[in-house]
Enzyme design. Structure first.
Site: not given
Lengths: 670, 670
Positions: A35, A269, A418, A468, A527
């Site tokens: 690139h 690019h 997250e 969990h 959990r």
């Protein structure tokens, strides 16, 4: 421009900038891959930052108080490699000529811990942006942890270059919002607004007002002409003066400048310019058109001044540190230990042992207690959760929240972000001095996949705590119940996963995570409550360290049940039930496939004797991959469908995760 | 408030709103699990929208021109279930009482295709936000495709409720930026700014100026008092009048209103209020404190008016559609077919066959040609790429770009927004009438994981095209080279994956993807050229439809080589080499594990006879899970480490993906 006559400063600057351009073009052309456009467009900013503002020492890329530099658009790697070589890092011109070749230190995208001076692994867009925010958290935390009146030993900036693509990625949005909230003023990001992405003009898809967006995040936003390198220094000064906000410097550039036919187009690019176009571009730069990898001596002199200046900076810092050590010897020792990534002696001396006479306990709750203990002995373990700390329990009980007002807080509130949490953790690990940890539900590991992989690829110690961990979570239903996640994580190279059977295995899972400094660890915790196994009856939980172990044996066992996590108790119940029918069965607890896989073959054969082919696996998850351990004749008890919304015990039972099913499967093999 | 006397409109409205509140509280309390706070806070907005503005027909949830409603904060499912029951969908009070129980139609989070009136599956935050944007694209595309002068048969809005968590998620940022760019004015989103998330006050982590941020995306932003339901209608009118922008209505509410002890706290978010608090709250609402699931008759009358109004809307639309059918019979038939999810007769008649005498061709390039053909016969297949269309080739050659100015374009430029691409595709599929397709590099499937899973869980036909499917992509290096991705995708229930061996298998892969209407399909295509297999010598590519087939047999084969994708050619070369040494070997091409796994056992045994235990798999990817097919004694040729930056052929060879390795492994078994 004749090199032998005296040049003006302006001419010299231009020569240096064009050296970056031509070197990048040539390397991409020789590799016939890469690139070139962004290194050409960003050459001026790169030059100005690296030779005039960036506090770095090419002779010691790991000097602790250096500024950190992140090339978030990792595809522009030749910009970084050019700067590393030119300013005098251990990257040679031959390395540059070896760009993108087998076993070179100049791969297609920058890789942490491979190339001297590369701080983090970038390429997947948005990740470098997030990493930088993590580095700024690390800097702020370490500054409050170690700086003392009259002694400033941590005080550096984090610079990043970001592309249009970086700014479009959701992970960058999440990280930017949090960085503004936390007022991480040491961040100085250049946004290379070249308006070209792989598919062409960004007008096709990206017309938002980026400056306004970053102001909404409470960033300090400036606009400069990215092609005028003289604007870089003053912009950085203004950014540094803004002590309450991170800074974004929006810097429009021309991709592929000054290629006569490719500038400002997507064809600059991601592909070599082509030999003809390279020649034409060099002509425009007043550069010998047929010479490759030409490094004008005057330019090199300018770049290499970074070496002496860097040495000087480090010497000054060393003096400061010596003074610091005299006054604060323990802190100084601790600083050095943390920066080396070492744990304090006896860090694990108070790790809890859980009593089998106590009530069943969820491994997430055991984890909370264990973390509380480790927190006391390991002051640089920091982190938190993506808005689920009340469920995951990853709290530092004796510490406050990391915030704009209090940099000493070890509890980081990532928000419902997250992906950023994973990316920031990688940045903290890349910075050094910090052991980052982040938690969420196992299902949401999906939101973090790119960061887990990058941690593994980069050998970053980033601890992913997932709770969990099965349909056992119950009523939240299939949108929240992991099925394929353990398999998906186990498939990632250099990631160690652990799914401990009970609280005492969880202690060892944490031990593994803390001591594993060359890569990430992911643990999956329940959990729901699980029985605390009676280790006077069963084998010690220390077996966790070997990945799998004979938890409960039987004389002349005819079959083996292999289980993980909450299903180990199911396996033990099945063993008892089969014993009633005088069928002797061995139970193997296998919390970690990866740790077991690297054990001595003799140990593995001891745990899973080849002679016993009647094997049943039990895991409340996809059975994908379990053939590896149960073999061709084995049976797999698991869940190869999505879960269901109902109380956890019912879901487990209805989906076949129960003693009867395991007993039947064992019998079917005998 | 006495129910028997005549109530003012205001009192009646309040009674209705409180019916939603108490019903939600009661259902969560009975389930002893769930999220009462948001349904209580948002009850007024929900009431005003559903009874006064939302164009819907409870008697026919699939009526094509209905408004679409998305509850992006799926945890507030009781708000939606309350509205569905109260306005008269096929959701009974018993279903409500069965909230979060085994096999009920009222699971913890809303699931598409399970509950009448639930448009999409939500819970993982941010996804509903993105789905709505996809629905708006579908609406705009279908409107231009079918509306004709004097005949407006597609004209509806997409409403969504979003939480603080939704707004924090990166996928929502990506989707919002694209929605503003595309001027999707039919979107009307309510942002429930209650400032409480699971871990408490959002002031801890989320202080950005959301209104300003959405203005930067070019959205129309309004602020109302979310607790005053009378402000909802006028705000919607203003939003509808803004025909050049999507709308965000920022509506601060009080979570858990009016619980005396839990309102405005996180404890109202994700747990039942508790029986005492439910009683206290009912007292504040002037509601019989000890009665559960009480539905005041007057309130039900108001809600159920939606039925007649809905019938009326649909009747009017049916009349319009009849008139349309008279004037445009073919278009009308096509509209009905598309809405049913059916393909046109003969859609696949022109699928290309590739000539083995032609040069090797990358399967991505074959895919481009195939898609070009399908594009001609299937006008409602639309989509594009996350800024990689020039590499992935998923272009509609005879169509323009979908843009603010041209809604007829079938080429969607998603920008560098992989996650939004997946989420928008799910929204298009949820809307109906559209077959969505999105492409990126296989490595970036990681950015899309949550959406692939939700497509599978929701039975959405969303086509994921992944190219650059192995280290064979070469120089871009390990950040771009998938290793664990095939395994990770294969582990997702209800996802069909295909990794075709050559251009002709690619044709069948597309056939599978087009005809699979009850779930997503992911295909993995090569960057590099692969030979076009000579089907006069080898078995027909149609075997792809069965997942695996004997591509090249040998008399009395002593071993089987099982391969996928580009490695099938390696397997064939190994077969030839072994034949030279008079070792007869069968080659099985296995493009799709999932399709093969559901074949008749007899077919499977035919392809992989249990008697031949000498089996070798070859795939340039993690060997994770291959034991399933090669068995206990088999060998796996694959890559259980990260890749490397170098020319593709070299990387493949160096990492052991070559004929010699396969030959050796076969021999080692004999």
């Amino acid at each position: 421009m004749p090199e032998t006559t005296t040049m003006t400063q302006q001419q010299l600057d231009q020569l240096c900038i064009n050296t970056i351009r031509t070197l990048s073009m040539d390397a991409v052309q020789k590799a016939n891959s890469g690139h070139p456009g962004t290194p050409m467009g960003m050459a001026g900013i790169g030059y100005a930052l690296w030779t005039q503002r960036l506090k770095h020492n090419p002779g010691n890329p790991l000097w602790p108080d250096r500024d950190r530099f992140v090339l978030s658009m990792g595809h522009a790697s030749m910009l970084l490699y050019s700067l590393l070589y030119l300013t005098g890092y251990k990257v040679t011109l031959d390395d540059i000529k070896d760009f993108r070749q087998w076993e070179s230190i100049t791969p297609g995208h920058p890789e942490a811990k491979l190339t001297p001076g590369v701080e983090t692994t970038t390429g997947p867009l948005g990740q470098g942006f997030g990493n930088g925010v993590g580095m700024a958290i690390a800097e702020a935390f370490l500054a409050q942890q170690f700086n003392r009146p009259g002694h400033t030993i941590v005080d550096h900036h984090i610079y990043a270059f970001c592309s249009d693509g970086d700014i479009m990625e959701g992970v960058a949005s999440e990280a930017a919002s949090l960085a503004g909230h936390l007022k991480l003023n040491k961040l100085i990001y250049f946004y290379d607004q070249n308006q070209i992405s792989i598919d062409g003009d960004t007008a096709k898809t990206f017309t938002e007002d980026v400056g306004k967006r970053f102001e909404s995040y409470d960033w300090h936003v400036q606009h400069i002409d990215g092609m005028d390198h003289t604007q870089v220094g003053p912009a950085i000064e203004r950014a540094q003066k803004e002590t309450g906000k991170p800074s974004l410097i929006i810097s429009p550039t021309h991709i592929g400048y000054p290629s006569p036919n490719k500038q400002d187009t997507a064809s600059a690019h991601g592909s070599p310019l082509g030999e003809d176009e390279v020649r034409l571009t060099k002509e425009k730069l007043d550069w010998p058109a047929d010479e490759q990898f030409r490094i004008p001596a005057e330019a090199l002199v300018v770049f290499r001044e970074c070496q002496e200046r860097g040495n000087q900076w480090e010497r000054e810092w060393n003096e400061k540190f010596d003074a610091y050590r005299k006054e604060h010897p323990e802190l100084a020792a601790q600083f050095e230990r943390q920066m080396k990534g070492e744990l304090p002696d006896g860090w694990d001396r108070d790790l809890p042992e859980f009593d089998p006479n106590d009530d069943p306990l969820a491994t997430r709750k055991a984890g909370k207690k264990i973390l509380g203990t480790i927190a006391k002995t390991v002051p640089n373990l920091i982190g938190g959760s993506a808005d689920l700390v009340s469920s995951t329990g990853t709290e530092f009980p004796d510490s406050g929240s990391f915030s704009a007002d209090d940099r000493s807080g070890r509890n980081i509130h990532f928000g419902v972000r997250e992906h950023a949490m994973g990316s920031l953790g990688n940045g903290m690990a890349a910075h050094g001095g910090i052991i980052p940890m982040g938690s969420t539900f196992l299902i949401f590991s999906d939101y973090q996949r790119p960061t887990i992989r990058l941690a593994a690829l980069s050998h970053f110690q980033n601890i992913f705590v997932y709770t969990h961990d099965s349909v056992g979570l119950g009523e939240d239903g299939p949108t929240h119940q992991p099925i394929e996640h353990m398999a998906s994580l186990r498939a990632i190279p250099n990631l160690v996963t652990l799914r401990p059977a009970d609280p005492n295995e969880t202690t060892y899972a944490w031990k593994v995570a803390m001591e594993r400094t060359d890569g990430p660890t992911a643990m999956a915790l329940t959990r729901q409550g699980v029985p605390i196994l009676d280790r006077s009856r069963y084998a010690p939980a220390e077996g966790t360290l070997r990945g799998a172990y004979v938890l409960s044996d039987a004389d002349e066992a005819k079959a083996i049940i292999i289980a993980t996590g909450s299903e180990v108790s199911v396996a033990l119940a099945a063993q008892d039930a089969l014993a009633q029918e005088t069928i002797p069965v061995r139970v193997v607890s296998m919390p970690s496939w990866e740790l077991f896989a690297v054990q001595d073959p003799s140990y593995r054969d001891e745990v899973l004797p080849p002679s016993i082919t009647a094997r049943v696996s039990v895991e409340a998850a996809s059975t994908f991959g379990w053939e590896r351990w149960v073999g061709q004749y084995g049976k797999k008890v698991g869940i190869d469908r999505f879960g269901a919304s109902a109380p956890g015990k019912m879901v487990l039972t209805e989906l076949g995760i129960n003693t009867d099913t395991v007993v039947q499967q064992v019998k079917s093999l005998l």
